[in-house]
Write an enzyme that holds these catalytic residues in place. Structure first.
Site, PDB file in Angstrom:
ATOM      1  N   ASP A  50      10.460 -17.426  -1.418  1.00  0.00           N
ATOM      2  CA  ASP A  50      11.885 -17.133  -1.443  1.00  0.00           C
ATOM      3  C   ASP A  50      11.326 -17.707   0.287  1.00  0.00           C
ATOM      4  O   ASP A  50      10.939 -16.560   0.753  1.00  0.00           O
ATOM      5  CB  ASP A  50      12.382 -15.911  -1.731  1.00  0.00           C
ATOM      6  CG  ASP A  50      13.891 -15.544  -1.264  1.00  0.00           C
ATOM      7  OD1 ASP A  50      14.575 -16.659  -0.376  1.00  0.00           O
ATOM      8  OD2 ASP A  50      13.968 -15.052  -0.906  1.00  0.00           O
ATOM      9  N   HIS A  71      21.842 -14.325  -1.567  1.00  0.00           N
ATOM     10  CA  HIS A  71      19.891 -14.355  -2.327  1.00  0.00           C
ATOM     11  C   HIS A  71      19.905 -14.966  -4.027  1.00  0.00           C
ATOM     12  O   HIS A  71      19.461 -14.224  -4.431  1.00  0.00           O
ATOM     13  CB  HIS A  71      19.345 -12.148  -2.422  1.00  0.00           C
ATOM     14  CG  HIS A  71      18.786 -12.235  -1.099  1.00  0.00           C
ATOM     15  ND1 HIS A  71      18.259 -11.780  -0.198  1.00  0.00           N
ATOM     16  CD2 HIS A  71      19.986 -11.400  -0.267  1.00  0.00           C
ATOM     17  CE1 HIS A  71      17.776 -11.473   0.580  1.00  0.00           C
ATOM     18  NE2 HIS A  71      18.849 -11.232   0.664  1.00  0.00           N
ATOM     19  N   GLN A  84      11.770 -16.278   4.641  1.00  0.00           N
ATOM     20  CA  GLN A  84      11.981 -14.771   4.006  1.00  0.00           C
ATOM     21  C   GLN A  84      10.058 -14.254   4.263  1.00  0.00           C
ATOM     22  O   GLN A  84       9.442 -13.403   4.776  1.00  0.00           O
ATOM     23  CB  GLN A  84      12.923 -14.595   2.930  1.00  0.00           C
ATOM     24  CG  GLN A  84      12.421 -13.000   2.360  1.00  0.00           C
ATOM     25  CD  GLN A  84      13.447 -12.273   1.444  1.00  0.00           C
ATOM     26  OE1 GLN A  84      14.304 -12.327   2.103  1.00  0.00           O
ATOM     27  NE2 GLN A  84      12.825 -12.470  -0.018  1.00  0.00           N
ATOM     28  N   GLY A 110      -6.435 -19.829   5.413  1.00  0.00           N
ATOM     29  CA  GLY A 110      -7.669 -19.016   4.306  1.00  0.00           C
ATOM     30  C   GLY A 110      -6.194 -19.422   2.628  1.00  0.00           C
ATOM     31  O   GLY A 110      -7.082 -20.355   1.889  1.00  0.00           O
ATOM     32  N   ASP A 129      13.587 -12.635 -10.813  1.00  0.00           N
ATOM     33  CA  ASP A 129      13.971 -12.291  -9.234  1.00  0.00           C
ATOM     34  C   ASP A 129      14.442 -10.994  -9.024  1.00  0.00           C
ATOM     35  O   ASP A 129      14.645 -10.730 -10.643  1.00  0.00           O
ATOM     36  CB  ASP A 129      15.385 -13.752  -9.438  1.00  0.00           C
ATOM     37  CG  ASP A 129      15.103 -13.125  -7.558  1.00  0.00           C
ATOM     38  OD1 ASP A 129      14.452 -12.761  -6.969  1.00  0.00           O
ATOM     39  OD2 ASP A 129      16.714 -14.027  -7.549  1.00  0.00           O
ATOM     40  N   LYS A 130      14.143 -10.257  -8.293  1.00  0.00           N
ATOM     41  CA  LYS A 130      14.895  -9.302  -8.003  1.00  0.00           C
ATOM     42  C   LYS A 130      14.495  -7.847  -8.952  1.00  0.00           C
ATOM     43  O   LYS A 130      15.027  -6.920  -9.616  1.00  0.00           O
ATOM     44  CB  LYS A 130      16.581  -9.165  -8.494  1.00  0.00           C
ATOM     45  CG  LYS A 130      17.062 -10.316  -7.781  1.00  0.00           C
ATOM     46  CD  LYS A 130      17.977  -9.963  -6.274  1.00  0.00           C
ATOM     47  CE  LYS A 130      18.423 -10.683  -5.832  1.00  0.00           C
ATOM     48  NZ  LYS A 130      18.118 -12.351  -5.532  1.00  0.00           N
ATOM     49  N   TYR A 144       6.584  -1.514   3.725  1.00  0.00           N
ATOM     50  CA  TYR A 144       5.113  -1.958   2.778  1.00  0.00           C
ATOM     51  C   TYR A 144       6.031  -3.309   2.629  1.00  0.00           C
ATOM     52  O   TYR A 144       6.984  -3.536   2.204  1.00  0.00           O
ATOM     53  CB  TYR A 144       4.827  -0.710   1.579  1.00  0.00           C
ATOM     54  CG  TYR A 144       3.421  -0.106   1.542  1.00  0.00           C
ATOM     55  CD1 TYR A 144       2.712  -0.641   1.959  1.00  0.00           C
ATOM     56  CD2 TYR A 144       4.212   0.909   2.108  1.00  0.00           C
ATOM     57  CE1 TYR A 144       1.344   0.147   2.082  1.00  0.00           C
ATOM     58  CE2 TYR A 144       2.249   1.924   2.175  1.00  0.00           C
ATOM     59  CZ  TYR A 144       1.295   1.110   1.443  1.00  0.00           C
ATOM     60  OH  TYR A 144       0.655   2.239   2.875  1.00  0.00           O
ATOM     61  N   LYS A 198       6.289  -6.654  -2.534  1.00  0.00           N
ATOM     62  CA  LYS A 198       6.808  -5.982  -3.418  1.00  0.00           C
ATOM     63  C   LYS A 198       7.386  -7.254  -4.189  1.00  0.00           C
ATOM     64  O   LYS A 198       9.154  -6.972  -3.760  1.00  0.00           O
ATOM     65  CB  LYS A 198       7.051  -4.609  -2.975  1.00  0.00           C
ATOM     66  CG  LYS A 198       6.281  -3.218  -3.710  1.00  0.00           C
ATOM     67  CD  LYS A 198       7.439  -1.887  -3.441  1.00  0.00           C
ATOM     68  CE  LYS A 198       6.302  -1.351  -3.810  1.00  0.00           C
ATOM     69  NZ  LYS A 198       7.479  -0.429  -4.082  1.00  0.00           N
ATOM     70  N   ASP A 199       7.342  -7.856  -3.840  1.00  0.00           N
ATOM     71  CA  ASP A 199       8.147  -9.281  -4.737  1.00  0.00           C
ATOM     72  C   ASP A 199       8.245 -10.142  -6.186  1.00  0.00           C
ATOM     73  O   ASP A 199       7.323  -9.973  -6.442  1.00  0.00           O
ATOM     74  CB  ASP A 199       8.244 -10.410  -3.053  1.00  0.00           C
ATOM     75  CG  ASP A 199       9.534 -10.695  -2.434  1.00  0.00           C
ATOM     76  OD1 ASP A 199      10.599  -9.913  -3.789  1.00  0.00           O
ATOM     77  OD2 ASP A 199       9.983 -11.639  -2.363  1.00  0.00           O
ATOM     78  N   ASP A 227      24.151  -8.419  -6.938  1.00  0.00           N
ATOM     79  CA  ASP A 227      22.441  -9.180  -6.371  1.00  0.00           C
ATOM     80  C   ASP A 227      22.049  -9.318  -7.515  1.00  0.00           C
ATOM     81  O   ASP A 227      20.923  -9.042  -7.627  1.00  0.00           O
ATOM     82  CB  ASP A 227      21.808  -8.519  -5.267  1.00  0.00           C
ATOM     83  CG  ASP A 227      22.678  -9.331  -3.688  1.00  0.00           C
ATOM     84  OD1 ASP A 227      23.290 -10.140  -3.891  1.00  0.00           O
ATOM     85  OD2 ASP A 227      22.046  -8.709  -2.768  1.00  0.00           O
ATOM     86  N   TYR A 249       9.200   3.485   1.572  1.00  0.00           N
ATOM     87  CA  TYR A 249       8.428   2.898   2.259  1.00  0.00           C
ATOM     88  C   TYR A 249       9.659   1.581   2.489  1.00  0.00           C
ATOM     89  O   TYR A 249       9.570  -0.061   3.553  1.00  0.00           O
ATOM     90  CB  TYR A 249       7.932   1.717   0.932  1.00  0.00           C
ATOM     91  CG  TYR A 249       7.085   2.317  -0.124  1.00  0.00           C
ATOM     92  CD1 TYR A 249       5.573   3.654   1.163  1.00  0.00           C
ATOM     93  CD2 TYR A 249       7.124   2.559  -1.275  1.00  0.00           C
ATOM     94  CE1 TYR A 249       4.978   4.599  -0.093  1.00  0.00           C
ATOM     95  CE2 TYR A 249       6.070   3.350  -2.012  1.00  0.00           C
ATOM     96  CZ  TYR A 249       5.373   4.078  -1.213  1.00  0.00           C
ATOM     97  OH  TYR A 249       4.790   5.257  -2.250  1.00  0.00           O
TER      98      TYR A 249
END
Ligand code: 13P
Ligand code: 13P
Ligand code: MG
Ligand code: MG
Length: 373
Positions: free
Chosen positions: A13, A20, A96, A105, A133-134, A230, A233-234, A288, A349
């Site tokens: 993203d 979003h 983002q 690398g 997504d989401k 953290y 997490k996507d 969202d 987190y």
């Protein structure tokens, strides 16, 4: 051509249109131009540029194997070029997912998500790429379990001799950065104890036990502690090889006929139903969301992806969409209360430590109450 091809999805993203919800066409055009050039230059055999919500996926075939520096650098540079356009157009959250300031690398741990597999193309090679997504990397645990370990979903586990030995699941612990193989069906109950906690334990690969052939790969990310938060997490992607000793196409998409609950809605901090949608419905708008998944079906031929089919553009997923909408209404009525909002452990987190710090001096010790016996 070598006898093996690599299928890579690298996604990010790099700016939302509007908020979003989607990706501006000028960003997609930048990706398309660069992908076309990479194919012309011989880096890629073929490509398809996918999208779901504010996430762009570079779906690529090549002969360079997984974690190849050239392929990963190409993806990184593409996302950087898209970010430049996003900045000019003041897209939301431009850049983002480019968490590191420079490429080093491969893209793993740098922000973009990445799912890859190397295989020898079968006489017919149907592959489904799922983009979401989401939500969060562990969102694929439930459908992967159903596809590869649940005989009520996948009839082939019972009636196809080459699937009858079951599948090995490689599960990663995102916090401890460890991995383990669970042999299914005999270690199923132990595995479920872990993958039932998808915020931490995530299925990375699935292999057929009959011959060790790779069947599924996801964009599981290790979580990195950056600036006290953290990250990584996507919104994940996943690829599934189908038919001939793998789940059939229909078995691979059947788990999505139930809009199961995932984490990642609104500000990455809410639970909600995952809704399987056609490509023209892939924009999460309400609060969202709700979280979305699209599926692209490819019939790969000599590394050529060809035109994908929109697998959820099918009225047999209408009930799942209805279920998702009903569940969305139900959850939304609960506003900031758990379990619509994620539990404290997950909130820790994100913003919770800051808030706790800010309010530290306002908290007073509770009076001690003597209990007489
Ligand atoms: P385009 O129709 O923009 O190529 O998008 C395909 C897709 O994957 C949508 O989710
Ligand atoms: P993305 O992870 O898709 O950018 O969504 C972020 C968010 O907070 C939506 O409410
Ligand atoms: Mg976004
Ligand atoms: Mg997203």
């Amino acid at each position: 051509m070598s006898d093996k091809i690599t299928l890579s999805i690298i996604k990010a993203d790099v700016g939302g249109w509007v908020g979003h919800g989607s990706v501006h066409r000028d960003l997609l055009a930048t990706a398309d131009e660069r992908l076309a050039k990479a194919k012309k230059d011989g880096l890629l055999i073929d490509y398809y540029r996918g999208r779901v919500g504010d996430d762009t996926s570079l779906i690529m075939t090549h002969e360079k194997g997984v974690d190849d520096e050239g392929i990963h650098k190409f993806a990184w540079d593409t996302f950087e070029a898209m970010t430049e356009v996003a900045k000019k157009l003041k897209q939301y959250g431009a850049g983002q997912d480019l968490l590191s300031s420079a490429f080093s690398g491969n893209v793993r741990g740098m922000g973009p998500g990445c799912a890859e597999m190397v295989f020898k193309e079968r006489p017919s090679e149907p592959v489904i790429c799922f983009l979401s997504d989401k939500t969060e990397p562990g969102a694929w645990n439930l459908p992967l379990f159903k596809m590869f370990a649940d005989p009520f979903t996948t009839a082939g586990l019972v009636i196809d001799p080459s699937m009858h030995d079951g599948f090995d699941f490689e599960v990663h612990d995102l916090m401890e950065h460890k991995k383990i193989i669970f042999h299914n069906p005999e270690e199923m109950y132990s595995m479920l104890a872990f993958i039932g906690a998808p915020g931490r334990f995530v299925i990375k690969y699935v292999y057929r036990r009959d011959d060790g052939e790779v069947a599924a790969s996801t964009s599981t990310q290790r979580l990195n502690l950056i600036a006290g938060k953290y990250v990584g997490k996507d919104d994940p992607v996943m690829m599934i090889r189908c038919q001939s000793g793998m789940p059939s196409v229909g078995e691979a998409i059947d788990p999505f006929a139930h809009a199961y609950m995932v984490a990642g809605w609104m500000r990455g901090s809410h639970h909600g139903p995952i809704m399987p949608v056609a490509w023209d419905q892939d924009t999460p708008n309400r609060f969202d969301g709700p979280p979305r998944v699209v599926a692209l079906g490819f019939q790969i031929a000599n590394g050529i992806l060809g035109d994908p089919r929109d697998m959820f553009d099918d009225l047999s997923f209408d009930n799942a969409r209805k279920e998702a909408l009903m569940a969305a209404d139900y959850f939304r009525k609960q506003g900031p209360f758990e379990p619509h909002r994620l539990g404290l452990e997950d909130m820790e987190y994100t913003t919770m430590p800051k808030l706790m710090e800010k309010l530290k001096s306002k908290w007073e010790a509770e009076e001690k109450v003597e209990v007489k016996v």
